[in-house]
Structures are given as structure tokens and as C-alpha cells.
Design a protein around this motif. Structure first.
Motif, PDB file in Angstrom:
ATOM      1  N   MET A   6     -11.119   2.026  -8.536  1.00 46.52           N
ATOM      2  CA  MET A   6     -10.349   3.251  -8.676  1.00 46.52           C
ATOM      3  C   MET A   6     -11.072   4.410  -8.021  1.00 46.52           C
ATOM      4  N   PRO A   7     -10.331   5.367  -7.438  1.00 47.04           N
ATOM      5  CA  PRO A   7     -10.962   6.608  -6.984  1.00 47.04           C
ATOM      6  C   PRO A   7     -11.651   7.294  -8.158  1.00 47.04           C
ATOM      7  N   SER A   8     -12.717   8.008  -7.888  1.00 47.49           N
ATOM      8  CA  SER A   8     -13.451   8.671  -8.975  1.00 47.49           C
ATOM      9  C   SER A   8     -12.570   9.667  -9.712  1.00 47.49           C
ATOM     10  N   SER A   9     -11.631  10.281  -8.999  1.00 47.46           N
ATOM     11  CA  SER A   9     -10.734  11.235  -9.653  1.00 47.46           C
ATOM     12  C   SER A   9      -9.870  10.541 -10.701  1.00 47.46           C
ATOM     13  N   SER A 184      -3.557  17.587  -8.003  1.00 48.58           N
ATOM     14  CA  SER A 184      -2.211  17.985  -7.602  1.00 48.58           C
ATOM     15  C   SER A 184      -1.195  17.082  -8.287  1.00 48.58           C
ATOM     16  N   LEU A 185       0.057  17.512  -8.258  1.00 53.20           N
ATOM     17  CA  LEU A 185       1.129  16.691  -8.813  1.00 53.20           C
ATOM     18  C   LEU A 185       1.214  15.360  -8.075  1.00 53.20           C
ATOM     19  N   ARG A 186       0.984  15.397  -6.767  1.00 52.87           N
ATOM     20  CA  ARG A 186       0.995  14.160  -5.975  1.00 52.87           C
ATOM     21  C   ARG A 186      -0.092  13.209  -6.461  1.00 52.87           C
ATOM     22  N   ASP A 187      -1.292  13.739  -6.730  1.00 52.92           N
ATOM     23  CA  ASP A 187      -2.378  12.903  -7.239  1.00 52.92           C
ATOM     24  C   ASP A 187      -1.991  12.243  -8.561  1.00 52.92           C
ATOM     25  N   ILE A 188      -1.347  13.020  -9.426  1.00 52.59           N
ATOM     26  CA  ILE A 188      -0.952  12.500 -10.736  1.00 52.59           C
ATOM     27  C   ILE A 188       0.080  11.387 -10.579  1.00 52.59           C
ATOM     28  N   PHE A 189       1.037  11.583  -9.691  1.00 59.00           N
ATOM     29  CA  PHE A 189       2.038  10.551  -9.454  1.00 59.00           C
ATOM     30  C   PHE A 189       1.391   9.275  -8.917  1.00 59.00           C
ATOM     31  N   ASP A 190       0.486   9.419  -7.952  1.00 59.05           N
ATOM     32  CA  ASP A 190      -0.195   8.248  -7.387  1.00 59.05           C
ATOM     33  C   ASP A 190      -1.015   7.534  -8.452  1.00 59.05           C
ATOM     34  N   PHE A 191      -1.668   8.293  -9.311  1.00 56.16           N
ATOM     35  CA  PHE A 191      -2.467   7.724 -10.402  1.00 56.16           C
ATOM     36  C   PHE A 191      -1.577   6.953 -11.372  1.00 56.16           C
ATOM     37  N   ALA A 192      -0.503   7.588 -11.830  1.00 54.08           N
ATOM     38  CA  ALA A 192       0.376   6.951 -12.817  1.00 54.08           C
ATOM     39  C   ALA A 192       1.041   5.701 -12.261  1.00 54.08           C
ATOM     40  N   SER A 193       1.397   5.733 -10.997  1.00 52.38           N
ATOM     41  CA  SER A 193       2.120   4.602 -10.416  1.00 52.38           C
ATOM     42  C   SER A 193       1.197   3.548  -9.810  1.00 52.38           C
ATOM     43  N   GLY A 194      -0.091   3.893  -9.584  1.00 51.24           N
ATOM     44  CA  GLY A 194      -0.954   2.963  -8.869  1.00 51.24           C
ATOM     45  C   GLY A 194      -2.205   2.495  -9.563  1.00 51.24           C
ATOM     46  N   THR A 302       2.375   7.669 -18.810  1.00 46.18           N
ATOM     47  CA  THR A 302       1.211   8.280 -18.170  1.00 46.18           C
ATOM     48  C   THR A 302       1.637   9.461 -17.308  1.00 46.18           C
ATOM     49  N   LEU A 303       2.694   9.285 -16.528  1.00 40.76           N
ATOM     50  CA  LEU A 303       3.194  10.367 -15.681  1.00 40.76           C
ATOM     51  C   LEU A 303       3.652  11.554 -16.521  1.00 40.76           C
ATOM     52  N   SER A 304       4.353  11.287 -17.607  1.00 39.96           N
ATOM     53  CA  SER A 304       4.851  12.351 -18.473  1.00 39.96           C
ATOM     54  C   SER A 304       3.696  13.137 -19.090  1.00 39.96           C
ATOM     55  N   HIS A 305       2.767  12.434 -19.696  1.00 38.36           N
ATOM     56  CA  HIS A 305       1.656  13.111 -20.376  1.00 38.36           C
ATOM     57  C   HIS A 305       0.736  13.827 -19.395  1.00 38.36           C
ATOM     58  N   GLY A 340      14.144   4.997 -10.806  1.00 39.46           N
ATOM     59  CA  GLY A 340      13.940   4.525  -9.449  1.00 39.46           C
ATOM     60  C   GLY A 340      13.601   5.570  -8.413  1.00 39.46           C
ATOM     61  N   GLY A 341      13.376   6.814  -8.825  1.00 42.63           N
ATOM     62  CA  GLY A 341      13.056   7.873  -7.874  1.00 42.63           C
ATOM     63  C   GLY A 341      11.598   7.847  -7.453  1.00 42.63           C
ATOM     64  N   GLY A 342      11.315   8.405  -6.296  1.00 43.26           N
ATOM     65  CA  GLY A 342       9.962   8.495  -5.781  1.00 43.26           C
ATOM     66  C   GLY A 342       9.373   9.868  -5.974  1.00 43.26           C
ATOM     67  N   TYR A 343       8.245  10.115  -5.299  1.00 46.60           N
ATOM     68  CA  TYR A 343       7.538  11.378  -5.504  1.00 46.60           C
ATOM     69  C   TYR A 343       8.378  12.583  -5.082  1.00 46.60           C
ATOM     70  N   GLY A 344       9.146  12.463  -4.011  1.00 47.20           N
ATOM     71  CA  GLY A 344       9.969  13.587  -3.575  1.00 47.20           C
ATOM     72  C   GLY A 344      10.915  14.057  -4.663  1.00 47.20           C
ATOM     73  N   ALA A 345      11.499  13.118  -5.401  1.00 47.30           N
ATOM     74  CA  ALA A 345      12.399  13.476  -6.505  1.00 47.30           C
ATOM     75  C   ALA A 345      11.627  14.087  -7.675  1.00 47.30           C
ATOM     76  N   VAL A 346      10.385  13.636  -7.881  1.00 46.33           N
ATOM     77  CA  VAL A 346       9.546  14.220  -8.936  1.00 46.33           C
ATOM     78  C   VAL A 346       9.293  15.701  -8.635  1.00 46.33           C
ATOM     79  N   GLU A 347       8.964  16.015  -7.391  1.00 50.60           N
ATOM     80  CA  GLU A 347       8.778  17.421  -6.999  1.00 50.60           C
ATOM     81  C   GLU A 347      10.030  18.238  -7.290  1.00 50.60           C
ATOM     82  N   LYS A 348      11.173  17.692  -6.932  1.00 50.87           N
ATOM     83  CA  LYS A 348      12.435  18.399  -7.148  1.00 50.87           C
ATOM     84  C   LYS A 348      12.703  18.602  -8.634  1.00 50.87           C
ATOM     85  N   ALA A 349      12.380  17.601  -9.453  1.00 50.97           N
ATOM     86  CA  ALA A 349      12.607  17.715 -10.894  1.00 50.97           C
ATOM     87  C   ALA A 349      11.789  18.859 -11.486  1.00 50.97           C
ATOM     88  N   ILE A 350      10.509  18.960 -11.110  1.00 46.30           N
ATOM     89  CA  ILE A 350       9.660  20.039 -11.612  1.00 46.30           C
ATOM     90  C   ILE A 350      10.207  21.396 -11.164  1.00 46.30           C
TER      91      ILE A 350
END
Length: 443
Positions: A6-9, A184-194, A302-305, A340-350
């Protein structure tokens, strides 16, 4: 980096989740007061019933959030009773579950102290958001405990002026040794999904605790009975049994129970049990109703919290902004993921969430918190559905921009700077409604 390493972050994110997602019994502000009182009593060292005098200093935000909520296992409310119960029977070793196991004798002792004016509560003369200074006295001896920055962070513990424990002061109520500026929000999404799913499985504990109190709230009469009322109206055909209503019903039932003094613990998020419930229960409902796998549910939780923790970092832990909006923003991201949405939809939701319900005020913890959670979750589902359709509030509108990180920063600026006076006015209005509440201007 080695394969599967895992990345250290991401390791830091897991550490952060373990810091910010913890069990709590009852509303965390009166419970934090009870925790400080229990620690002061422990420092004094005498039998609890022998304590002769008790004093508590609290910050304005602690006062605001502890005035109207029922203390778990009792029918009592208010800071004096929270403090008295902590002095009488609180176990500081149980952290935010400090009031677990109260009995009638403990409650009767606390009532005698309060009725006999043995417990004095005053406003602290500082600008801290979370601050509690508790004193327990007997025959000239004194035990003292100070909480600052986080609901369970002891800054100082003393007996007769001798330091028993001293920790560093938390900086602006943040205190985590995590570099949020690099997150970043992108980092959180990548972490939760990966991230390796085994490293995330501990998040299932949030479901175990928060689902249980939800079921309790649906079975019995608590607070405004928002959730139980929805259940009854569903049976009459007045409310639909769709995914959104089912999630809102089960979530508000848990809030109903918690705010009415139910003696069941919940898993909190960023120091708030209601935020923990809100970030958990609707996600699990959506996962169950859509046939998501266990792994998908864990990643969605994980993504929610983590989204709630990340947005909350841009604010004070306690502020004029209702935390239901923050937790519901995390839910909106999780709903996008589960559908089934990806990161782009997550940005839009926020972005849709911040465009919609920014500005819901926090006027203390109480039964009608369930109403604010109801409204926030309605917004969360709509924000997610719009995002999945590719619809998003435009960057030229209001406080939102074309950059989700800047939009989150704008929310923080609005709350931290623009709503400071709002917070003061809210408490002034609340205090103007009370009399003889034992709150003064200094010790």
C-alpha cells in the motif's frame, strides 16, 4: 513500491479511520463532560459519594450541544446532570462509553448533588471549540481534568496541583498526525476502491453497532419518532418503500433513539455519533437492497466515512454548520459507488450537496437532529442520482466552482469565517430561553 504494497498515505488513512471512528455511548458533548468529571474524580481518589464540591468550565460549543439532549440510560438532560453522573459513577477507562452501566443509585446521587447545588457549570473564558475543565473537591484536596481539542483528548490531569498527566495541546481541534494538505477526494476514492479489502474490514463494526440502535428505534418510541413514524406510514401506503425512504427511515430511527437517551453505543465519526450513524446506516441499506457484495459494502462504507472525515477537517469539530450535511455528503459518494458510478460522478455528488444544503445550522444536540438528518439524506440521494445522470451544479453558481477541492475549501471558509457570529447568536438565543440552568460567566 512492491506489488500489493500500500502507498504510505493509505496506511495513514487507516490510522486516521481508527482515530476518528470509535464507539460512543450517548451524545458526545455531555459524554465528554462526564468523561472529564470522571477523570477528575479518579484523580481526587476518594469514594465518589464523598466528593463535596464539583465545578465544570466548558466552551460555548460544548454548552450548546449538551443543553437539550437526554443522557443515556436516564431521563435527565443538561450539563449539570452530565457532570454529576460522571463524578458519581463514570469510568474514565471506558473513554466515550464512560457512562456505561449506570444504576438507579448512581442516578439518585447525581440528582441529590444537582438539587443541592453541589455542581457548578460555567462558561470558560477562552475561544476553544472543545474545552472542558473539571474539578472535584473534598476537604481541601482537589482533582482536576482538562479535555481540549477532541472529545476524549486529555490535556491535563492533576491532583492538588501535581501533574499526573500532560499531553500536547491539539492545534485547532485537528490533532491528527496526518498531512491533510496532501490529501484529496480523489485519493480517498482510490483508497476506498483499491486498498486491500482485509485492511478495511474493521469498518464493518460501524454497521454492527449502528444497525442495532436503528432496529431499537424502529421498535420503540423515542424522540420525535421520525423513523418509526415513516415505518407506520409505509404500512398505510402513505410513504413509498423505495430505496431512499428505507434508508432514511432506518437512519432517523437510530438518531431518534440516540438523542432520546437509549443506552446502546454507536460508532461515531469525527467525534459525532450522529455523523457516524448517518455515514453508516443508509450505505448498508443501499448495499443490501441492491445486492452488493460484502466487499462492495465495505468499500462504500470506507468511502462514506473517509469523505466525512476529510470534509470535517476543513471545519471545526463543533461549529454552526450541522454535521449531518457533512456525513450525508459521504453517503452521497457511497450511493454513487454502489450504483456503479466512478470518480467523476463522486465529484459531481459532492458539488451538488454543497450547492444544495450548505447552511443548515447546528443549534445543539436534541431530538430534532433526526429531522436534519432526514433532510440531509434526501439531499444526498438526489445529489447522487443527479451525478449519475451527469448533472452537476455549474461552477459559476454560488460558492461552488469547477474544482471540487476548491468547493470544499469554500465550504470550510464559509463555516469557519462566515458562520462564527451565527454560532454565537444561536447560543445566545438558546440561553435566553433558560433560567436557573447553573451556567455562569466564570468559576
Amino acid at each position: 513500491m512492491e506489488k500489493n504494497e500500500m502507498p504510505s498515505s493509505w496506511t495513514d488513512y487507516i490510522k486516521l479511520m481508527n482515530q476518528e471512528i470509535i464507539p460512543a455511548l450517548g451524545c458526545t458533548e455531555p459524554v465528554a463532560v462526564a468523561l472529564a468529571a470522571a477523570k477528575a474524580a479518579e484523580a481526587l481518589g476518594c469514594a465518589r459519594e464523598e466528593i463535596a464540591e464539583m465545578e465544570i468550565l466548558v466552551s460555548r460549543n460544548i454548552l450548546k450541544n449538551a443543553m437539550s439532549v437526554i443522557i443515556p440510560g436516564t431521563t435527565l438532560y443538561g450539563l449539570e446532570y452530565a457532570a454529576a453522573l460522571g463524578f458519581a459513577a463514570g469510568d474514565p477507562g471506558k473513554d466515550l462509553e464512560v457512562l456505561t452501566g449506570l444504576c438507579d443509585k448512581d442516578i439518585a446521587l447525581a440528582q441529590r448533588w444537582v438539587n443541592g447545588h453541589k455542581v457548578k457549570v460555567s462558561l470558560a473564558e477562552n475561544d476553544e471549540t472543545i474545552y472542558i475543565d473539571a474539578l472535584a473537591k473534598k476537604d481541601g484536596a482537589c482533582g482536576r481534568a482538562v479535555i481540549q481539542g477532541k472529545h476524549n483528548h486529555f490535556l491535563l490531569v492533576e491532583r492538588d496541583g501535581e501533574t499526573l498527566l500532560q499531553n500536547r495541546k491539539l492545534d485547532e481541534e485537528k490533532g491528527e498526525e496526518i498531512d491533510f494538505s496532501a490529501m484529496s477526494l480523489r485519493d480517498i476514492f482510490d483508497f476506498a476502491s483499491g486498498a486491500d479489502i482485509k485492511t478495511l474490514e474493521f469498518i464493518e463494526k460501524t454497521n454492527l453497532l449502528n444497525y442495532a440502535i436503528s432496529q431499537e428505534g424502529l421498535k420503540n418510541d423515542y424522540g420525535l419518532m421520525i423513523g418509526k413514524g415513516m415505518q407506520a406510514r409505509q404500512k398505510k401506503g402513505l410513504v413509498g418503500k423505495d430505496l431512499q425512504n428505507l434508508a432514511i427511515m432506518q437512519t432517523t430511527a437510530a438518531i431518534d433513539a440516540r438523542m432520546a437517551g437509549c443506552s446502546m453505543p454507536v460508532m461515531s465519526n469525527s467525534g459525532s455519533g450522529n455523523q457516524g450513524i448517518t455515514a453508516t446506516v443508509p450505505v448498508c441499506v443501499v448495499a443490501a437492497e441492491t445486492g452488493a457484495s460484502e466487499e462492495q459494502k465495505i468499500r462504500a462504507l470506507t468511502l462514506s466515512h473517509m469523505t466525512a472525515i476529510y470534509i470535517k477537517h476543513h471545519l471545526d469539530r463543533l461549529s454552526a454548520l450541522c454535521g449531518a450535511m457533512v456525513a450525508a455528503s459521504g453517503v452521497s459518494c457511497a450511493v454513487v459507488y454502489l450504483l456503479g458510478g466512478g470518480y467523476g460522478a463522486v465529484e459531481k455528488a459532492i458539488t451538488n450537496m454543497i450547492a444544495n444544503i450548505t447552511g443548515i445550522i447546528c443549534d445543539g444536540a436534541k431530538a430534532d437532529c433526526a429531522l436534519k438528518v432526514y433532510a440531509s439524506l434526501q439531499a444526498a440521494f438526489e445529489a447522487a442520482y443527479l451525478a449519475l445522470d451527469g448533472v452537476c451544479a455549474a461552477g459559476i453558481e454560488g460558492i461552488v466552482t469547477g474544482d471540487v477541492e476548491q468547493t470544499i475549501d469554500n465550504l470550510g471558509t464559509l463555516t469557519m469565517e462566515g458562520m462564527k457570529i451565527t454560532d454565537k447568536v444561536i447560543l445566545d438565543i438558546m440561553l435566553s430561553k433558560t433560567s436557573g440552568d447553573g451556567v455562569g460567566d466564570g468559576r
